[in-house]
Design an enzyme around this catalytic site. Structure first.
Site, PDB file in Angstrom:
ATOM      1  N   HIS A   1       0.882  -1.123   0.104  1.00  0.00           N
ATOM      2  CA  HIS A   1      -0.034   0.142  -0.202  1.00  0.00           C
ATOM      3  C   HIS A   1       0.952   1.152   0.031  1.00  0.00           C
ATOM      4  O   HIS A   1       1.681   1.324   0.844  1.00  0.00           O
ATOM      5  CB  HIS A   1      -1.007   0.018   1.258  1.00  0.00           C
ATOM      6  CG  HIS A   1      -2.101  -0.906   1.155  1.00  0.00           C
ATOM      7  ND1 HIS A   1      -2.483  -1.733   2.157  1.00  0.00           N
ATOM      8  CD2 HIS A   1      -2.709  -1.462   0.168  1.00  0.00           C
ATOM      9  CE1 HIS A   1      -3.343  -2.768   1.750  1.00  0.00           C
ATOM     10  NE2 HIS A   1      -3.765  -2.374   0.374  1.00  0.00           N
TER      11      HIS A   1
ATOM     12  N   ARG B   1      -3.097   4.967  -1.766  1.00  0.00           N
ATOM     13  CA  ARG B   1      -3.269   3.728  -1.336  1.00  0.00           C
ATOM     14  C   ARG B   1      -2.855   2.639  -2.541  1.00  0.00           C
ATOM     15  O   ARG B   1      -2.048   1.817  -2.173  1.00  0.00           O
ATOM     16  CB  ARG B   1      -4.481   3.422  -0.621  1.00  0.00           C
ATOM     17  CG  ARG B   1      -4.735   1.732  -0.217  1.00  0.00           C
ATOM     18  CD  ARG B   1      -6.188   1.547   0.352  1.00  0.00           C
ATOM     19  NE  ARG B   1      -6.333   0.319   0.611  1.00  0.00           N
ATOM     20  CZ  ARG B   1      -6.181  -0.564   1.750  1.00  0.00           C
ATOM     21  NH1 ARG B   1      -5.589   0.097   2.773  1.00  0.00           N
ATOM     22  NH2 ARG B   1      -6.528  -1.902   1.838  1.00  0.00           N
TER      23      ARG B   1
ATOM     24  N   HIS C   1       3.025  -4.086   6.695  1.00  0.00           N
ATOM     25  CA  HIS C   1       2.061  -2.921   6.383  1.00  0.00           C
ATOM     26  C   HIS C   1       2.174  -2.035   7.474  1.00  0.00           C
ATOM     27  O   HIS C   1       2.926  -2.182   8.446  1.00  0.00           O
ATOM     28  CB  HIS C   1       0.690  -3.454   6.413  1.00  0.00           C
ATOM     29  CG  HIS C   1       0.402  -4.241   5.046  1.00  0.00           C
ATOM     30  ND1 HIS C   1      -0.500  -4.132   4.314  1.00  0.00           N
ATOM     31  CD2 HIS C   1       0.973  -5.567   4.807  1.00  0.00           C
ATOM     32  CE1 HIS C   1      -0.589  -5.123   3.085  1.00  0.00           C
ATOM     33  NE2 HIS C   1       0.179  -6.063   3.590  1.00  0.00           N
TER      34      HIS C   1
ATOM     35  N   GLU D   1       1.394  -5.472  11.040  1.00  0.00           N
ATOM     36  CA  GLU D   1       1.066  -3.781  10.721  1.00  0.00           C
ATOM     37  C   GLU D   1       1.707  -2.875  11.779  1.00  0.00           C
ATOM     38  O   GLU D   1       1.612  -3.091  12.926  1.00  0.00           O
ATOM     39  CB  GLU D   1      -0.371  -3.799  11.319  1.00  0.00           C
ATOM     40  CG  GLU D   1      -1.584  -4.485  10.128  1.00  0.00           C
ATOM     41  CD  GLU D   1      -1.758  -3.800   8.942  1.00  0.00           C
ATOM     42  OE1 GLU D   1      -1.369  -2.469   8.845  1.00  0.00           O
ATOM     43  OE2 GLU D   1      -2.478  -4.236   8.194  1.00  0.00           O
TER      44      GLU D   1
END
Length: 277
Positions: free
Chosen positions: A36, A94, A164, A238
């Protein structure tokens, strides 16, 4: 070592291979960052990992053991066109930058574009949506190239790590269904151990669990696809933070984020090395 980088920018456009040279195939880990575009801390970590691996080989026993025994494929920027666009035009972009037939809206979410429950729960068929799944599974050249590489090397790739931001989570399959993975118990145990290793450095706390139940359902993700392909140790990081800065993580947090994430990646790698299948 296969790759001794004098300039880490060489690694931006190519899949880097880090590991001690061998005449026979070695088990491997595949890691990608920047799927992303706006998640800038992610490519920073992949570059950090390559630099640490190359510069500490021979002096750090854990890294030396890892690279003697395994190769690590590192893709520092998965979504390069989108990443460039966040620097030139829209910091919060994104998706990819591909054109969509019949629509003026640009791009596909590459992490909804893999053939894992494709375009069902948590993905959109609307090209204007940030979670647009694409016209078909692997419609994006970025997704297709990564999938082809992993398919071509699946006999040696034993772990898949995708990095991410943000939310401070360590996730594993599944995200396209609430059903538990066949290896759920082991994946959870490893995730908790890796999270504890990460927390030990700066006190940053992570939550571990399957994607659908831990964050939200999302079909077409690369980690679910890799797991279904047969790569058991499939994880999504994340990274920092939990929302105060979000995607706009300040420069002062790059180093501590990378330092602590290295501990988690090393923990997973050590487990994989001891439990080759």
């Amino acid at each position: 070592v296969h790759l001794l980088l004098k300039d880490l920018t060489l690694c931006i456009h190519y899949n880097c291979i880090v590991g001690k040279s061998s005449t026979s195939p070695k088990p491997a880990i595949f890691m990608d960052c920047g799927i992303h575009a706006r998640e800038w801390i992610s490519p920073a970590f992949c570059q950090w990992f390559v630099n640490e691996a190359v510069t500490t080989y021979g002096s750090d026993s854990a890294m030396t053991t890892l690279l003697n025994s395994m190769d690590v494929y590192v893709l520092p920027v998965f979504n390069i066109d989108g990443y460039v666009y966040t620097h030139t035009s829209d910091r919060m972009w994104r998706k990819t930058r591909s054109r969509n037939s019949g629509s003026s809206c640009i791009g596909t979410d590459p992490n909804r574009n893999f053939d894992a429950g494709w375009c069902t729960i948590g993905a959109s068929s609307n090209p204007c949506s940030e979670t647009f799944c694409g016209s078909t599974a692997e419609s994006e050249i970025e997704s297709k190239n990564v999938a082809n590489f992993i398919r071509d090397n699946k006999s040696t790739i034993k772990a898949y790590l995708t990095v991410h931001s943000y939310s401070q989570l360590l996730l594993f399959p599944y995200s396209y269904t609430f059903d538990l993975a066949a290896d759920h118990s082991e994946l959870l145990t490893v995730a908790k151990g890796a999270s504890a290793a990460l927390t030990s450095l700066h006190g940053t706390r992570y939550t571990s669990g399957p994607g659908a139940a831990t964050i939200y359902p999302a079909a077409g993700g690369s980690d679910d696809w890799a797991y279904d392909l047969g790569i058991k140790y499939s994880y999504t990081f994340e990274l920092r933070d939990t929302g105060y800065y979000g995607f706009l993580l300040p420069e002062s947090q790059i180093q501590p984020t990378c330092e602590e994430t290295m501990l988690a990646v090393n923990y997973i790698a050590a487990h994989v090395l001891k439990n080759l299948y």
